[in-house]
Design an enzyme around this catalytic site. Structure first.
Site: not given
Ligand code: GLV
Length: 319
Positions: A239, A268, A286
């Site tokens: 993250r 983001e 991502h």
């Molecule tokens: C993606 O970022 C997830 O947490 O699955």
């Protein structure tokens, strides 16, 4: 049962079929995230919300849904977008989708490690400039992973372990921060556990796989970055807010850090323009879990969690 199932985004075909099979009215969002107003509007009266990491599922949304809401099924392993305390206080079950995305996320992570170490994205950008070039012994050399390079895994959960397995196949040494996860003696034996400052200080590449919590927010700050080896590489597929972007930009522009690969961002989907301008930074939008089968498995698991809760059973993967 009265109330509808609110699916905030268009899921994969199989998962949308599973939603239809729930036999309840469905309010489905689009491919793009709902606006805050749309989220608040479409949650009203829902018995279940299938949310994604772009939806802020806070107490305001839970209250907007009202007392009918029984489950929030987040399509992600991470659940920092869901206010767990608020859900618990209202008796709402929260589920996530762990396990089904470990391999895909580890694959992308390893791709980013390779892209950084061997300057793949930089080389691609260079060729596209049309600059004349010829092979040379000193041209665009980078880090040899298999020459004893050390990978530091911060967060040795399922995804961290899947990354470590891949790194070992590249003959890397693997260090990891201690974990509370249940590991077999064999799994414990194949990794060296060190505390975070040591993992940072001893690794050529540091990769982040911890969840974003109050404790890990800006875990990688100026102090952490200053502990890293000169020229070391940082990879973040976890993250964005685990890394202090300002501190990262300072370390990169001062040349203390060799490079960074980021799949996730603090604000983001905004990507800090200072990162875009740096040659030694690899950026992806991502994509950690973005395998076709993986996304299908995530979306379907979220819907199966809804089905279980609405049938009065234990969810498959509660948070
Ligand atoms: C993606 O970022 C997830 O947490 O699955």
């Amino acid at each position: 049962m009265t109330g509808h199932v609110y699916v905030t985004r268009l899921l994969t075909d199989d998962a949308m079929d599973a939603v239809a099979a729930l036999g309840l009215p469905v309010v489905a969002g689009r491919e793009v995230p709902p606006s805050r107003a749309e989220l608040l509007r479409d949650a009203v009266g829902a018995v279940a919300v299938v949310s994604t990491l772009t939806d802020r599922m806070d107490s305001v949304v839970l209250d907007a849904a009202g007392p009918s809401l029984r489950v929030v099924a987040n399509v992600a392993a991470g659940y920092d977008n869901v206010d767990l305390a608020a859900a618990r206080a209202r008796g709402i079950v929260v589920t996530n989708t762990p396990g089904v995305l470990d391999a895909a996320t580890a694959d992308l992570t390893m791709g980013l490690v390779l892209a950084l170490a061997r300057r793949i994205a930089e080389g691609d950008r260079f060729l596209r400039t049309g600059t004349p070039w010829v092979w040379g012994p000193r041209m665009m050399t980078g880090l040899d992973l298999s020459a004893g390079a050390t990978l530091g895994v911060v967060g040795y959960g399922r995804i961290g372990r899947a990354v470590a397995r891949r790194a070992r196949a590249f003959d890397m040494q693997v260090l990891a921060t201690p974990t509370r996860a249940h590991l077999t003696p064999g799994e414990r034996a194949e990794v060296e556990f060190r505390d975070l400052p040591q993992v940072l200080a001893l690794s050529d590449v540091v990769t982040l796989h911890c969840p974003l919590t109050a404790a890990t927010h800006h875990l990688v700050d100026d102090a952490a970055l200053s502990r890293m080896r000169p020229g070391a590489l940082l990879v973040n597929t976890a993250r964005g807010a685990i890394v202090d972007t300002d501190a990262l930009v300072r370390a990169l522009t001062a040349g203390r850090l060799g490079g960074a690969a980021l799949d996730v961002f603090e604000d983001e989907p905004h990507v800090d323009p200072r990162l875009l301008a740096l040659e030694q930074v690899v950026l992806t939008p991502h994509l950690g879990s973005a395998g076709n089968r993986t996304r299908d498995a995530m979306c379907t698991l979220a819907v199966h969690n809804v089905a279980a809760v609405l049938a009065g059973q234990e969810p498959l993967t509660p948070v």
